[in-house]
Write a protein that holds these residues in place. Structure first.
Motif, PDB file in Angstrom:
ATOM      1  N   HIS A 199       0.674  -1.281   0.006  1.00  0.00           N
ATOM      2  CA  HIS A 199       0.027   0.013  -0.023  1.00  0.00           C
ATOM      3  C   HIS A 199       0.980   1.232  -0.186  1.00  0.00           C
ATOM      4  O   HIS A 199       2.027   1.342   0.237  1.00  0.00           O
ATOM      5  N   ASP A 201       0.883   5.417   1.559  1.00  0.00           N
ATOM      6  CA  ASP A 201       0.320   6.335   2.712  1.00  0.00           C
ATOM      7  C   ASP A 201       0.583   7.857   1.960  1.00  0.00           C
ATOM      8  O   ASP A 201       1.407   7.961   1.122  1.00  0.00           O
ATOM      9  N   ASN A 205       6.510   8.991   6.390  1.00  0.00           N
ATOM     10  CA  ASN A 205       6.644   7.694   7.276  1.00  0.00           C
ATOM     11  C   ASN A 205       8.130   7.596   7.853  1.00  0.00           C
ATOM     12  O   ASN A 205       8.951   7.467   7.125  1.00  0.00           O
ATOM     13  N   HIS A 250       4.715   0.293  -0.248  1.00  0.00           N
ATOM     14  CA  HIS A 250       5.629  -0.705   0.424  1.00  0.00           C
ATOM     15  C   HIS A 250       4.848  -1.612   1.137  1.00  0.00           C
ATOM     16  O   HIS A 250       3.657  -1.677   1.204  1.00  0.00           O
TER      17      HIS A 250
END
Ligand SMILES: [Fe+2]
Length: 322
Positions: A199, A201, A205, A250
């Motif tokens: 997925h 984001d 992160n 990732h």
């Protein structure tokens, strides 16, 4: 842990050289106390070391990204490519012990999620949503959650910023460069525990590996594309830091019990290398970390509250063996 005084240093010396075990063995033969603990405390009291005030020490972005400088990070990695920093730092932000204490508060716990609980939707069971009634799933008791954990379900603890002062400090430092962020703890009990599929984001992160190891797969593609080609696969160990830019695909595979903190932020609007803004420390909307420990008096003060007016204070409370 840092030595509090010469007593701690001396004890480490006797442990390393084997002298301590020799004394314990000999005194054990004669059934007498070796006096090690008394000596350690006495020497600590007589020769204390100056303790640095950890509560007031601020964590800087240089420390967080060490050995990569903030300039290199923002010019070469930010918004462009992932970065793995292998080192042995910031691995005590959230330990198995902290996890244990936190989970035993259940159900008085904010936001717990059980990953891969169901086959539909995003697969999650969310405590807050079930409690509010916005997620039509049964409320689970503590025994059931524990059983699911033992069976191999991964758990997420969102809003974990205030679990430790260091996490708040890291957030505050990052929030000079990004919008207000969030820290989530991800925990898995064993190899093969399911986490999220590949997925992307919409946040920047920063993954702080705390306990155990986990396998990462980073894809070449960014959302709204699809994850197709693997860019890199690697294993993150406790103390390592991984940065994944927003929208890059990732995936995580658990290869054993693991604890990881994801600290993530959205970018400030119009933030670019040509027009880069850095906010003053503490100007995000984050509430402050307060040190609630009362200041302890060094000398015994006169306490009128302790004046006894009756004879009851003489009562015996079984301090002695009877
Ligand atoms: Fe993610």
């Amino acid at each position: 842990m840092r030595d509090k005084g010469f007593g701690d240093t001396f004890e480490r010396f006797t442990k390393t050289t084997g002298i301590k075990w020799l004394i314990i063995t000999i005194t054990g033969w004669f059934n007498v106390n070796c006096g090690c603990e008394y000596r350690r405390k006495l020497l600590n009291k007589w020769f204390p070391y100056k303790q640095k005030n950890k509560m007031n020490k601020k964590i800087t972005i240089e420390e967080i990204l060490d050995p990569i400088s903030p300039k290199v990070f923002f010019t070469e990695y930010w918004n462009k490519k992932h970065l793995i920093i292998r080192r042995n730092k910031f691995k005590d932000l959230f330990t198995w012990d902290d996890f244990n204490k936190c989970m035993n508060l259940y159900p008085d716990l904010k936001g717990l999620q059980i990953l891969n609980y169901r086959l539909d939707g995003d697969g999650r069971w969310c405590l807050d949503k079930v409690r509010k009634g916005t997620l039509k799933l049964p409320m689970l008791n503590k025994d059931t959650v524990y059983k699911l954990w033992k069976e191999g379900k991964s758990l997420a603890l969102p809003f974990a910023e205030y679990q430790k002062k260091e996490i708040v400090d890291i957030c505050n430092e990052f929030e000079k460069y990004f919008h207000k962020g969030q820290a989530n703890v991800y925990a898995s009990p064993r190899a093969g525990s399911k986490s999220f599929p590949a997925h992307a984001d919409n946040t920047e992160n920063f993954l702080f590996q705390q306990e155990g190891k986990q396998k990462w797969t980073i894809y070449k593609e960014f959302a709204p594309g699809k994850p197709k080609e693997i860019l890199e696969e690697f294993v993150l160990e406790a103390g390592d830091l991984l940065y994944i830019p927003q929208y890059q695909f990732h995936k995580v595979d658990t290869i054993g019990p693991r604890l990881m903190i994801s600290i993530h932020f959205t970018n400030k609007p119009k933030q670019s290398l040509d027009n880069f803004t850095v906010s003053p420390l503490g100007k995000s909307k984050r509430t402050q970390w307060y040190n609630w420990t009362p200041s302890l008096p060094k000398k015994k003060p006169f306490q009128p509250q302790l004046r006894m007016v009756s004879d009851t204070w003489k009562k015996k409370y079984f301090r002695d063996k009877i």
